[in-house]
Write a protein that holds these residues in place. Structure first.
Motif, PDB file in Angstrom:
ATOM      1  N   THR A 141     -31.714   9.459  40.399  1.00 45.90           N
ATOM      2  CA  THR A 141     -30.797   8.697  39.574  1.00 45.90           C
ATOM      3  C   THR A 141     -29.388   9.284  39.655  1.00 45.90           C
ATOM      4  OG1 THR A 141     -31.164  10.020  37.556  1.00 45.90           O
ATOM      5  CG2 THR A 141     -32.695   8.225  37.995  1.00 45.90           C
ATOM      6  N   ARG A 148     -28.185   6.329  35.852  1.00 46.15           N
ATOM      7  CA  ARG A 148     -28.472   5.005  36.399  1.00 46.15           C
ATOM      8  C   ARG A 148     -29.446   5.100  37.574  1.00 46.15           C
ATOM      9  NH1 ARG A 148     -28.088   1.821  33.674  1.00 46.15           N
ATOM     10  NH2 ARG A 148     -25.939   1.171  33.389  1.00 46.15           N
ATOM     11  N   THR A 183     -39.377   3.133  36.851  1.00 45.29           N
ATOM     12  CA  THR A 183     -39.560   1.864  37.579  1.00 45.29           C
ATOM     13  C   THR A 183     -41.002   1.599  37.980  1.00 45.29           C
ATOM     14  OG1 THR A 183     -39.175   2.906  39.746  1.00 45.29           O
ATOM     15  CG2 THR A 183     -37.245   2.039  38.561  1.00 45.29           C
ATOM     16  N   HIS A 259     -37.351   9.441  28.377  1.00 43.90           N
ATOM     17  CA  HIS A 259     -36.696   8.134  28.465  1.00 43.90           C
ATOM     18  C   HIS A 259     -36.757   7.416  27.112  1.00 43.90           C
ATOM     19  CE1 HIS A 259     -37.670   8.128  33.059  1.00 43.90           C
ATOM     20  NE2 HIS A 259     -36.829   9.082  32.701  1.00 43.90           N
ATOM     21  N   THR A 281     -26.149   0.394  28.513  1.00 43.79           N
ATOM     22  CA  THR A 281     -27.600   0.491  28.539  1.00 43.79           C
ATOM     23  C   THR A 281     -28.002   1.827  29.144  1.00 43.79           C
ATOM     24  OG1 THR A 281     -27.713  -0.608  30.697  1.00 43.79           O
ATOM     25  CG2 THR A 281     -27.916  -1.995  28.733  1.00 43.79           C
ATOM     26  N   ASP A 283     -30.893   3.893  31.354  1.00 44.32           N
ATOM     27  CA  ASP A 283     -32.013   3.730  32.277  1.00 44.32           C
ATOM     28  C   ASP A 283     -33.055   4.827  32.138  1.00 44.32           C
ATOM     29  OD1 ASP A 283     -30.827   1.494  33.334  1.00 44.32           O
ATOM     30  OD2 ASP A 283     -30.506   2.330  35.342  1.00 44.32           O
ATOM     31  N   THR A 284     -32.598   6.061  31.920  1.00 40.78           N
ATOM     32  CA  THR A 284     -33.533   7.189  31.974  1.00 40.78           C
ATOM     33  C   THR A 284     -33.279   8.147  30.816  1.00 40.78           C
ATOM     34  OG1 THR A 284     -32.059   8.218  33.636  1.00 40.78           O
ATOM     35  CG2 THR A 284     -33.968   6.983  34.461  1.00 40.78           C
TER      36      THR A 284
END
Length: 357
Positions: A141, A148, A183, A259, A281, A283-284
């Motif tokens: 990321t 991200r 993911t 997360h 936002t 992501d992780t």
């Protein structure tokens, strides 16, 4: 660090768990420079298998791993393409220039994410006036992008474009396992698009030190020489490799907890006046937010947090970064949200009335 201090500065501040320390203490060791430390050998084989590569090399740091990769991909007088906010370009002291004689051509992405069309036309002509363009490096990321995740379709398109144009590819996957867990995309699906891949054990995985560079067997054999000249040859390194092996076996799936905690922290920040998430936002496990300029500089805000027992990093005059990790739990996140709200509600320190003695 006192136990009552909440440390959200980075996922690198994690301390080995008791079980990890036990694995380190019991590690079978040899001399890794001579190639006979059995625990290091097991780690390297394990990493290569996880990443779907022929071989891997254990190194002290991600900075060294990325630097070795640049030396493998590029000769002096050549260049690589990268995203303008990436770690290699910003936080590794331009080692590619200092120690390799290599140039970097940086392209501004959106929170660290590049599109293949941004790279079109950037390969230098085959002309004695220009550096030769040799490699494309991506980070996944992306640290400065707010943790991200590079969209898989973008990765696939960029690396295909690179290989179609005779370029090689490197992945700075310091936090690749965060992308894997978030993911559900297997490591080998991410890594098959890259000639070399670097992964880190001392961030979310919680080991005290170490990274690994993976790739073709002949490249990794050459990487051993580069590691040596850079001072990265270690002797009884099995005690460190044991921590990395333990992390791979026990700390990957639990990244989902980090997360979830980052999402809760972001939710709390959204409800606090004078603070604004950027990116909006998460992501992780990384959360970036702006402090309203009317409050004052982010460094002052961070200092005020510290006085209340909460550590976060000011990364620009207005931005603060927080990282969730295995040494902070949901209760810690709730306490952090409360402290953030308290500090955001204060008058900026420079505007407070002077105390009367």
């Amino acid at each position: 660090m006192p136990h009552d201090v909440l440390d959200f500065r980075s996922d690198t501040v994690t301390r080995p768990t008791p079980a990890m320390r036990k694995a380190m203490a019991e590690a079978e060791v040899g001399d890794d420079v001579l190639g006979d430390d059995p625990t290091v050998l097991r780690l390297q084989e394990r990493v290569a298998g996880i990443l779907g590569k022929e071989a891997a090399l254990f190194v002290p740091s991600g900075t060294m791993s990325n630097l070795i990769a640049v030396r493998l991909h590029c000769k002096p007088g050549e260049e690589f393409l990268c995203e303008a906010g990436c770690h290699v370009y910003n936080f590794e002291q331009a080692g590619y220039a200092q120690l390799c004689g290599v140039a970097a051509r940086a392209v501004e992405g959106t929170h660290g994410v590049l599109r293949v069309e941004q790279l079109e036309g950037l390969i230098r002509p085959d002309n004695a006036h220009f550096a030769r363009t040799r490699m494309v490096a991506l980070e996944n990321t992306h640290n400065r992008g707010g943790g991200r995740i590079q969209p898989y379709a973008h990765v696939e398109a960029i690396t295909r474009w690179a290989h179609d144009h005779g370029l090689t590819t490197h992945l700075d996957g310091a936090r690749l396992f965060n992308a894997v867990v978030a993911t559900g995309i297997e490591p080998t699906r991410w890594t098959r698009h890259f000639d070399t891949v670097s992964v880190c054990f001392s961030k979310g995985l919680g080991a005290p030190v170490g990274s690994a560079l993976s790739g073709p067997r002949d490249w990794i054999a050459e990487a051993v020489r580069h590691r040596k000249v850079l001072g990265g040859g270690m002797r009884q390194a099995g005690v460190l490799a044991a921590a990395a092996l333990f992390a791979l076996e026990h700390h990957v799936d639990r990244l989902a907890e980090d997360h979830a905690n980052a999402q809760r922290l972001a939710e709390g920040i959204r409800g606090i006046d004078r603070l604004r998430l950027d990116p909006p936002t998460v992501d992780t496990n990384l959360v970036f937010f702006h402090v309203d300029r009317a409050w004052g500089p982010a460094a002052e805000f961070s200092a005020e947090l510290k006085r209340r027992g909460l550590l976060m990093l000011a990364t620009s005059p207005t931005m603060i970064r927080a990282a969730t990790h295995l040494d902070v739990d949901r209760d810690d996140v709730e306490r952090a949200i409360g402290i953030l709200a308290e500090v955001a509600a204060l008058r900026r320190p420079s505007q407070r009335p002077a105390e009367v003695s």
